[in-house]
Write a protein that holds these residues in place. Structure first.
Motif, PDB file in Angstrom:
ATOM      1  N   LEU A 103       0.845  -1.187   0.000  1.00 46.71           N
ATOM      2  CA  LEU A 103       0.000   0.000   0.000  1.00 46.71           C
ATOM      3  C   LEU A 103       0.882   1.238   0.000  1.00 46.71           C
ATOM      4  N   ALA A 104       0.680   2.113  -0.978  1.00 45.44           N
ATOM      5  CA  ALA A 104       1.297   3.434  -0.971  1.00 45.44           C
ATOM      6  C   ALA A 104       0.392   4.332  -0.139  1.00 45.44           C
ATOM      7  N   CYS A 105       0.811   4.680   1.068  1.00 50.66           N
ATOM      8  CA  CYS A 105      -0.064   5.261   2.081  1.00 50.66           C
ATOM      9  C   CYS A 105       0.113   6.779   2.143  1.00 50.66           C
ATOM     10  N   LEU A 106      -0.957   7.496   1.840  1.00 50.16           N
ATOM     11  CA  LEU A 106      -0.962   8.954   1.881  1.00 50.16           C
ATOM     12  C   LEU A 106      -2.112   9.415   2.763  1.00 50.16           C
ATOM     13  N   ILE A 107      -1.783  10.023   3.902  1.00 47.97           N
ATOM     14  CA  ILE A 107      -2.785  10.540   4.820  1.00 47.97           C
ATOM     15  C   ILE A 107      -2.477  12.019   5.055  1.00 47.97           C
ATOM     16  N   ARG A 108      -3.267  12.903   4.418  1.00 45.92           N
ATOM     17  CA  ARG A 108      -2.982  14.341   4.441  1.00 45.92           C
ATOM     18  C   ARG A 108      -3.895  15.116   5.364  1.00 45.92           C
ATOM     19  N   ASN A 109      -5.101  14.620   5.591  1.00 42.26           N
ATOM     20  CA  ASN A 109      -6.108  15.408   6.280  1.00 42.26           C
ATOM     21  C   ASN A 109      -7.152  14.468   6.888  1.00 42.26           C
ATOM     22  N   GLN A 110      -8.200  15.050   7.473  1.00 47.54           N
ATOM     23  CA  GLN A 110      -9.226  14.242   8.124  1.00 47.54           C
ATOM     24  C   GLN A 110      -9.988  13.373   7.140  1.00 47.54           C
ATOM     25  N   GLU A 111     -10.161  13.857   5.919  1.00 45.96           N
ATOM     26  CA  GLU A 111     -10.851  13.053   4.910  1.00 45.96           C
ATOM     27  C   GLU A 111     -10.050  11.797   4.585  1.00 45.96           C
ATOM     28  N   ASP A 112      -8.744  11.948   4.403  1.00 39.79           N
ATOM     29  CA  ASP A 112      -7.894  10.779   4.170  1.00 39.79           C
ATOM     30  C   ASP A 112      -7.895   9.852   5.376  1.00 39.79           C
ATOM     31  N   MET A 113      -7.879  10.438   6.592  1.00 39.64           N
ATOM     32  CA  MET A 113      -7.876   9.614   7.798  1.00 39.64           C
ATOM     33  C   MET A 113      -9.157   8.798   7.905  1.00 39.64           C
ATOM     34  N   ASN A 167       5.236   5.051   3.092  1.00 41.57           N
ATOM     35  CA  ASN A 167       4.673   6.254   3.688  1.00 41.57           C
ATOM     36  C   ASN A 167       4.924   7.454   2.785  1.00 41.57           C
ATOM     37  N   GLN A 168       3.856   7.937   2.165  1.00 40.07           N
ATOM     38  CA  GLN A 168       3.929   9.089   1.267  1.00 40.07           C
ATOM     39  C   GLN A 168       3.652  10.412   2.000  1.00 40.07           C
ATOM     40  N   GLY A 169       3.368  10.377   3.291  1.00 40.22           N
ATOM     41  CA  GLY A 169       3.076  11.576   4.073  1.00 40.22           C
ATOM     42  C   GLY A 169       1.631  11.560   4.532  1.00 40.22           C
ATOM     43  N   SER A 170       1.240  12.549   5.349  1.00 39.33           N
ATOM     44  CA  SER A 170       2.107  13.549   5.956  1.00 39.33           C
ATOM     45  C   SER A 170       2.502  13.164   7.372  1.00 39.33           C
ATOM     46  N   LEU A 171       2.083  11.979   7.816  1.00 38.15           N
ATOM     47  CA  LEU A 171       2.508  11.467   9.114  1.00 38.15           C
ATOM     48  C   LEU A 171       3.963  11.031   9.051  1.00 38.15           C
ATOM     49  N   SER A 172       4.654  11.120  10.184  1.00 34.97           N
ATOM     50  CA  SER A 172       5.987  10.528  10.267  1.00 34.97           C
ATOM     51  C   SER A 172       5.842   9.011  10.336  1.00 34.97           C
ATOM     52  N   ASN A 173       6.935   8.300  10.155  1.00 36.71           N
ATOM     53  CA  ASN A 173       6.869   6.842  10.240  1.00 36.71           C
ATOM     54  C   ASN A 173       6.439   6.393  11.634  1.00 36.71           C
ATOM     55  N   ASP A 174       6.920   7.079  12.671  1.00 37.69           N
ATOM     56  CA  ASP A 174       6.523   6.727  14.036  1.00 37.69           C
ATOM     57  C   ASP A 174       5.032   6.981  14.245  1.00 37.69           C
ATOM     58  N   GLU A 175       4.538   8.096  13.732  1.00 31.97           N
ATOM     59  CA  GLU A 175       3.104   8.396  13.858  1.00 31.97           C
ATOM     60  C   GLU A 175       2.262   7.379  13.100  1.00 31.97           C
ATOM     61  N   LEU A 176       2.719   6.987  11.912  1.00 29.42           N
ATOM     62  CA  LEU A 176       1.981   5.997  11.135  1.00 29.42           C
ATOM     63  C   LEU A 176       1.994   4.641  11.836  1.00 29.42           C
ATOM     64  N   ALA A 177       3.135   4.266  12.414  1.00 34.35           N
ATOM     65  CA  ALA A 177       3.213   2.992  13.135  1.00 34.35           C
ATOM     66  C   ALA A 177       2.272   2.991  14.335  1.00 34.35           C
ATOM     67  N   ALA A 178       2.201   4.112  15.061  1.00 32.36           N
ATOM     68  CA  ALA A 178       1.305   4.204  16.216  1.00 32.36           C
ATOM     69  C   ALA A 178      -0.146   4.113  15.776  1.00 32.36           C
ATOM     70  N   TYR A 179      -0.456   4.733  14.656  1.00 36.62           N
ATOM     71  CA  TYR A 179      -1.822   4.667  14.135  1.00 36.62           C
ATOM     72  C   TYR A 179      -2.182   3.229  13.758  1.00 36.62           C
ATOM     73  N   ASN A 181      -3.902  -3.517  15.273  1.00 37.22           N
ATOM     74  CA  ASN A 181      -3.145  -4.755  15.515  1.00 37.22           C
ATOM     75  C   ASN A 181      -2.708  -5.429  14.226  1.00 37.22           C
ATOM     76  N   LEU A 182      -2.376  -4.610  13.215  1.00 40.16           N
ATOM     77  CA  LEU A 182      -1.905  -5.157  11.952  1.00 40.16           C
ATOM     78  C   LEU A 182      -0.387  -5.286  11.973  1.00 40.16           C
ATOM     79  N   GLN A 183       0.113  -6.354  11.345  1.00 37.28           N
ATOM     80  CA  GLN A 183       1.553  -6.516  11.188  1.00 37.28           C
ATOM     81  C   GLN A 183       2.001  -5.661   9.999  1.00 37.28           C
ATOM     82  N   ALA A 184       2.762  -4.611  10.267  1.00 42.95           N
ATOM     83  CA  ALA A 184       3.115  -3.669   9.206  1.00 42.95           C
ATOM     84  C   ALA A 184       4.598  -3.360   9.226  1.00 42.95           C
TER      85      ALA A 184
END
Length: 286
Positions: A8-18, A41-53, A58-61
């Motif tokens: 998955l090419a993951c892009l989360i920019r705003n609440q709509e994407d979230m 991770n295409q943005g805008s979360l950092s890798n740590d923020e994306l991992a926490a999300y 409970n997905l293996q990512a």
């Protein structure tokens, strides 16, 4: 041995994407909780923020990239390269998107199709779009309204009720690839696909057609035992410089495969005159 790894090419920019991501990952957590997901991770979360999300589901990512948009071909190619280097035992590789909702059992039915059809390099499900279209069989015709995207139980019931035992010619996303074929073809060749999006699927399909041998006249197929919700083009159309990106990748496609490649695409999509017209225009310039 891993049977399937998802990309998955993951892009989360705003609440709509979230909101899209919440629905997508919740459905994946229910439908394939033990599978591995490789995300670029295409943005805008950092890798740590994306991992926490992702930990909420409970997905293996495994997360690649640096939160910077490099485009669909480069992001997916990086995911493929990672799998080929780190998870060589994976038999199948999927391509999924954030604007999708996956019903229970969607991977099992598609993988069973590939395991019982050795000649097929990949398989797609049928999809339901945000416009209420059923692809591939009723493309361009809105047949459903009031799609319950905010209620996962109702969505699952709806999607499961839109299945049958047919196999139709067609190409949609998501798709599950036979890993060995995808590796042999090379995935998306970013030496030619320099734009952030556009025509990368077409380039891949021509590559697979050549790999299998054009005498087979292979075309991608949809196993209608599965129906996935895919809003389609939901994020893509909001990306900057979309027309320039498409033209850049079209140029790369023609450089890589030439007029013959366009003719092969016309054979894949016989009802779409786009590639035939392109080929004829180029031939008139000779």
């Amino acid at each position: 041995m891993r049977e399937v790894v998802h990309t998955l090419a993951c892009l989360i920019r705003n609440q709509e994407d979230m909101a899209l991501a919440d629905k997508c990952f919740e459905s994946l957590a229910r439908s394939c909780p033990n599978d591995l997901f490789v995300l670029y991770n295409q943005g805008s979360l950092s890798n740590d923020e994306l991992a926490a999300y992702l930990a909420r589901f409970n997905l293996q990512a495994e997360i690649l990239g640096e939160g910077r948009g490099v485009g669909h071909p480069r992001g997916k190619k990086a995911c493929f390269d990672h799998i080929w280097a780190r998870h060589q035992d994976a038999k199948f590789i999927s391509e999924i998107h954030l604007d999708m909702i996956f019903p229970p059992g969607w991977t099992e039915a598609l993988i069973d199709f590939l395991q019982t059809h050795d000649e097929e390099p990949l398989v797609c499900p049928g999809i339901l779009t945000a416009q209420g279209e059923l692809h591939p069989e009723r493309r361009g015709e809105s047949v459903l309204s009031n799609i319950p995207v905010d209620n996962l139980e109702r969505m699952n019931h709806l999607l499961l009720g839109l299945t049958n035992n047919n196999v139709l010619e067609g190409w949609v996303h998501p798709v599950i690839h036979r890993a060995e074929v995808l590796k042999a073809v090379g995935g998306y060749d970013t030496r030619f696909l320099k734009g952030t999006q556009g025509y990368e699927d077409d380039s891949l399909l021509v590559g697979i057609r050549y790999y299998l041998g054009t005498r087979r006249n292979w075309k991608p197929k949809c196993c209608m035992q599965v129906r996935v919700y895919h809003a389609t083009l939901f994020q893509r159309v909001t990306m900057p410089d979309i027309n320039e990106a498409f033209q850049l990748n079209l140029r790369g496609l023609i450089y890589q495969y030439g007029v013959k490649g366009l003719m092969e695409l016309n054979a894949i999509y016989p009802d779409n005159e786009l590639f035939r017209n392109m080929a004829e225009d180029l031939l008139r310039q000779l």
